[in-house]
Design an enzyme around this catalytic site. Structure first.
Site, short mmCIF file in Angstrom:
data_model
loop_
_atom_site.label_atom_id
_atom_site.label_comp_id
_atom_site.label_asym_id
_atom_site.label_seq_id
_atom_site.Cartn_x
_atom_site.Cartn_y
_atom_site.Cartn_z
CE1 TYR A 90 13.38 2.11 6.49
CE2 TYR A 90 12.31 4.17 5.88
CZ TYR A 90 12.35 3.01 6.65
OH TYR A 90 11.37 2.76 7.56
CG HIS A 103 -10.77 24.48 -19.63
ND1 HIS A 103 -10.64 25.54 -18.74
CD2 HIS A 103 -9.80 23.60 -19.29
CE1 HIS A 103 -9.62 25.29 -17.91
NE2 HIS A 103 -9.10 24.12 -18.23
CE LYS A 121 -9.86 22.62 -11.10
NZ LYS A 121 -10.00 22.65 -12.56
CB CYS A 172 11.00 7.94 6.32
SG CYS A 172 12.79 7.83 6.58
CG MET A 173 4.59 6.76 5.47
SD MET A 173 3.69 5.32 6.03
CE MET A 173 4.06 4.13 4.76
CG ASP A 174 5.34 8.19 9.26
OD1 ASP A 174 4.28 8.34 8.63
OD2 ASP A 174 5.80 7.07 9.57
NE ARG A 226 -14.20 27.64 -16.52
CZ ARG A 226 -14.20 27.81 -17.84
NH1 ARG A 226 -15.18 28.46 -18.43
NH2 ARG A 226 -13.23 27.30 -18.58
NE ARG A 252 -10.76 18.97 -19.00
CZ ARG A 252 -10.24 19.78 -18.09
NH1 ARG A 252 -9.09 19.48 -17.49
NH2 ARG A 252 -10.82 20.91 -17.77
C1 LIG Z 1 -9.71 23.92 -13.02
C2 LIG Z 1 -10.49 24.65 -14.03
C3 LIG Z 1 -10.45 26.06 -14.08
C4 LIG Z 1 -9.49 26.88 -13.26
O1 LIG Z 1 -8.25 26.93 -13.93
P1 LIG Z 1 -7.01 27.74 -13.32
O2 LIG Z 1 -5.95 27.56 -14.34
O3 LIG Z 1 -6.69 27.09 -12.03
O4 LIG Z 1 -7.46 29.13 -13.15
C5 LIG Z 1 -11.31 26.68 -14.97
N1 LIG Z 1 -12.15 25.98 -15.76
C6 LIG Z 1 -12.19 24.65 -15.75
C7 LIG Z 1 -13.12 23.93 -16.66
C8 LIG Z 1 -11.36 23.93 -14.90
O5 LIG Z 1 -11.40 22.59 -14.90
#
Ligand SMILES: *Cc1c(COP(=O)(O)O)cnc(C)c1O
Length: 384
Positions: A268, A169, A42, A314-316, A222, A139
């Site tokens: 700045y 999660h 992601k 700065c920005m750049d 995951r 969540r």
């Molecule tokens: C981002 C995410 C992960 C990965 O988590 P890490 O801590 O980066 O390994 C796994 N499951 C869900 C639902 C997530 O949103």
């Protein structure tokens, strides 16, 4: 060399794909043969590049991919990989048809959403879904066994829906104290028991849980942050089962070097004042690259030595103080190794945040250079 012509500015990020492959392979060594690894790509693979990371992870043995949003799933499909691809976050019901057509699995946590999505599917289309359980993250997810069973029953009675997985999660898998993790884990096991039939993928572990708790690996893990070579938290770094390799580094080159006299000022607000004769170098990198103003005072590595950023960023551009003259064009490493090392964790501490945020905030203006066996294999610069 055409590959080296893909950007013209002297600031770039390097992604070492060998390090990503290594982190995936080491994690796979810990898994049993029925425990699969889903690479979490992601947010453009946490800023590293979704297609490149997905290809590398799958080549290294990952058997699935996960993203947060449907658009990200479409983006990662450009890699053309024949592995399951799951959207972990909320999708709109009207993407159901395209998801079915493209073989993208969606997450479901509301019966009404599912009913609406199902109505939009044409005959013969089959949408694969994973049910999300909220066991304490607060969540997304169903909170009760009743809701879970209702959704399961609806999926099972529809020829257009297939139950591919169920997951949850963890909120604290990266903390030393495991009490809350254990509570969530038990709550999840109980919810899974309440299903009429177990789907192919029962999964709960993020990087922290998959590296620390063998029992949490279930059918799949995951694997996100640690695939990129970063520890899920500073606290559990000593508990990790293998040394991770940070794949991302950030570099620039000195644009100008000047000698300041005592009392002369920088940037700045004229907040920095030379204390005597000082060599000051200007770097072509700034907050629009994600090198945020908060990093004022942070050190960078020039010619193998740590030197401080002086004055406001700065920005750049930003300025550094050198111990002696260095020529324009000298390579400066902001994150990564150049004799010395500046880790993502060090930058995260300086920015008062977590390492996850650091590569995510390096903007698309910074070209990504991909390396394998020390050689450049691809350059991505969305600007040109
Ligand atoms: C981002 C995410 C992960 C990965 O988590 P890490 O801590 O980066 O390994 C796994 N499951 C869900 C639902 C997530 O949103």
């Amino acid at each position: 060399m055409e590959k080296e012509q893909k950007f013209y500015r002297d600031t770039w990020a390097e992604i070492n794909l060998d390090d990503i492959a290594y982190n995936v392979k080491e994690a796979l060594k810990l898994l049993g043969k029925n425990e699969k690894l889903f690479a979490v790509v992601k947010a453009n693979a946490y800023g590293h590049g979704d297609v490149q990371v997905a290809k590398t992870a799958v080549e290294a043995g990952a058997e699935g991919l996960a993203v947060a949003f449907f658009d990200e799933a479409l983006s990662v499909q450009k890699a053309g990989l024949a592995v399951p691809l799951l959207v972990l976050g909320a999708s709109r019901p009207d993407v159901a048809g395209l998801a079915a057509e493209r073989d993208i699995s969606l997450t479901v946590f509301r019966l009404e959403w599912l009913q609406e999505a199902e109505k939009l599917l044409e005959d013969q289309q089959v949408l694969r879904v994973h049910i999300k359980c909220d066991t304490g993250m607060g969540r997304l997810g169903v909170k009760t066994k009743e809701e879970l069973r209702e959704i399961e029953a609806f999926i099972r009675q529809s020829p257009k829906l297939a139950l591919e997985g169920v997951f949850t999660h963890f909120a604290t898998a990266d903390e030393v104290d495991t009490e809350y993790f254990e509570d969530q884990y038990s709550a999840f096991r109980e919810m899974v028991e309440a299903l009429e039939e177990k789907p192919p993928f029962v999964h709960c572990a993020n990087s922290a849980a998959s590296l620390r708790f063998p029992k949490a690996r279930l059918d799949a893990v995951r694997f996100g942050i640690s695939m990129y070579g970063l520890s899920p938290s500073p606290d559990i770094k000593p508990l990790l089962p293998f040394p991770l390799k940070q794949a991302f580094s950030l570099h620039t080159k000195i644009a100008q070097v000047k000698k300041l006299k005592r009392g002369e000022k920088i940037s700045y607000g004229a907040t920095y004042e030379a204390q005597g004769e000082e060599w000051i170098a200007t770097l072509p990198v700034g907050y629009a690259d994600g090198w945020l103003r908060r990093l004022q005072g942070q050190e960078v590595i020039a010619d193998g030595r740590r030197v401080p950023i002086v004055g406001r960023i700065c920005m750049d551009q930003c300025m550094i103080r050198l111990p002696e003259y260095m020529s324009p064009g000298t390579k400066v490493t902001l994150i990564g190794k150049q004799e010395e090392e500046i880790t993502m964790d060090e930058i995260a501490v300086k920015m008062d945040t977590i390492n996850y945020e650091v590569p995510c905030m390096i903007t698309a203006r910074v070209p990504r250079v991909y390396k394998k066996s020390g050689k450049i294999v691809e350059i991505v610069n969305p600007l040109i």
